[in-house]
Scaffold this active site. Structure first.
Site, mmCIF file in Angstrom:
data_model
loop_
_atom_site.group_PDB
_atom_site.id
_atom_site.type_symbol
_atom_site.label_atom_id
_atom_site.label_comp_id
_atom_site.label_asym_id
_atom_site.label_seq_id
_atom_site.Cartn_x
_atom_site.Cartn_y
_atom_site.Cartn_z
ATOM 1 N N THR A 82 0.824 -1.202 0.000
ATOM 2 C CA THR A 82 0.000 0.000 0.000
ATOM 3 C C THR A 82 0.860 1.255 0.000
ATOM 4 O O THR A 82 0.443 2.308 -0.472
ATOM 5 C CB THR A 82 -0.943 0.004 1.223
ATOM 6 N N TYR A 137 6.119 -12.933 2.354
ATOM 7 C CA TYR A 137 4.878 -12.590 1.665
ATOM 8 C C TYR A 137 4.718 -13.490 0.448
ATOM 9 O O TYR A 137 5.434 -13.357 -0.539
ATOM 10 C CB TYR A 137 4.922 -11.117 1.248
ATOM 11 N N LYS A 153 2.631 -14.328 5.160
ATOM 12 C CA LYS A 153 1.486 -13.533 4.716
ATOM 13 C C LYS A 153 1.050 -14.047 3.348
ATOM 14 O O LYS A 153 1.873 -14.201 2.442
ATOM 15 C CB LYS A 153 1.871 -12.053 4.632
#
Length: 302
Positions: free
Chosen positions: A46, A133, A158
């Site tokens: 983000t 991730y 994640k």
């Protein structure tokens, strides 16, 4: 390093000349921590990790560490080519972060053995805890995930793929390994609230909330409703806020970031636009986002 509550992934503000705006980043992070964030993940997806220099990542991390002042954990991203990822990891550690979110290697598809090697090489360059991730070209099998979970310094995984069966197998495989009781799993899909109920069903209760960046009132209300079993509020927010938000997000590639920045600006902090190759939302899309935010706030009584 244990997490609870809503995880905050701040945007990265840019000044009118396109440079990193440290003052507004500090304001943005302070607002999120004050609102009740369970952790700050700065300069990540983000936060336009893909468009930041290693030096900017270090500066952004330093801002986050200073602002949070130990109130919640601060993690920052590293990823891409191994030498670059190792440099970023060293910079993040130097800036005082509590951990690293390790994004996948750049572009190439790799065998499972290569993904393990990638994690080994980056974790060797830092003493910080690392969360891997899984997304894009980095798709782990259950056996590989279990192996990575036992590597020194790796504390979490994640998921940004959204294959529930695969993730369920991964959770079960990791939990079967002695000594992984404290290993943490995260739902890292865009607008993760849409899949949060499903992920909770396979033992993944933590998730990243992009909405928290611009409407913490809504994000926190949803999180409480999910934890308390308030199915009526969960359903209302999914149907009337998160669902329409996802539909708007999916109209233009890159809106998973660009709309979040627009939302932060709509709520009173001008964080500038996005860097290429992303584009800023069209005026009509910003207008729709504003109406959605107003409706979501109304639903939760904020």
């Amino acid at each position: 390093m244990k997490f609870q509550g809503v995880l905050f992934f701040p945007v990265t503000p840019f000044a009118s000349d396109g440079s990193l705006d440290e003052e507004r980043l500090a304001q943005h992070i302070e607002a999120g921590v004050a609102a009740g964030a369970g952790g700050v993940f700065v300069a990540c997806g983000t936060g336009e990790f893909h468009a930041l220099t290693p030096e900017e990542i270090e500066r952004a991390t330093r801002v986050a560490v200073t602002v949070t002042a130990g109130r919640v954990p601060v993690l920052a991203a590293a990823g891409g080519p191994p030498p670059v990822a190792r440099d970023q990891a060293a910079r993040v550690e130097r800036a005082g972060a509590d951990g690293i979110l390790l994004l996948p290697p750049y572009l190439v598809s790799a065998p499972q053995r290569g993904l393990v090697r990638y994690v080994e090489e980056v974790t060797a360059a830092t003493g910080l805890p690392v969360i891997f991730y899984q997304r894009g070209t980095a798709r782990l099998t259950a056996d590989t995930a279990a192996e990575i979970a036992t590597l020194p310094g790796v504390v979490g995984l994640k998921d940004g793929i959204g294959d529930i069966e695969r993730m369920h197998r991964i959770v079960r495989a990791v939990r079967a390994v002695p000594g992984t009781e404290g290993f943490q799993f995260f739902n890292g899909l865009p607008t993760a609230e849409m899949t949060a109920p499903a992920y909770r069903g396979i033992g993944v209760g933590l998730y990243s909330s992009a909405v928290f960046a611009f409407a913490p009132e809504i994000a926190l209300a949803f999180h409480r409703a999910l934890a308390d079993g308030d199915e009526a509020l969960v359903s209302t927010l999914l149907d009337e806020f998160y669902g329409p938000l996802v539909e708007l997000r999916d109209e233009v590639p890159g809106y998973a970031v660009a709309l979040i920045k627009a939302g932060v600006t709509l709520r009173g902090l001008d964080v500038g636009g996005v860097r290429a190759p992303l584009i800023d939302p069209a005026p009509e899309h910003v207008s729709r986002l504003a109406k959605l935010i107003d409706h979501g706030l109304g639903v939760v009584g904020a």
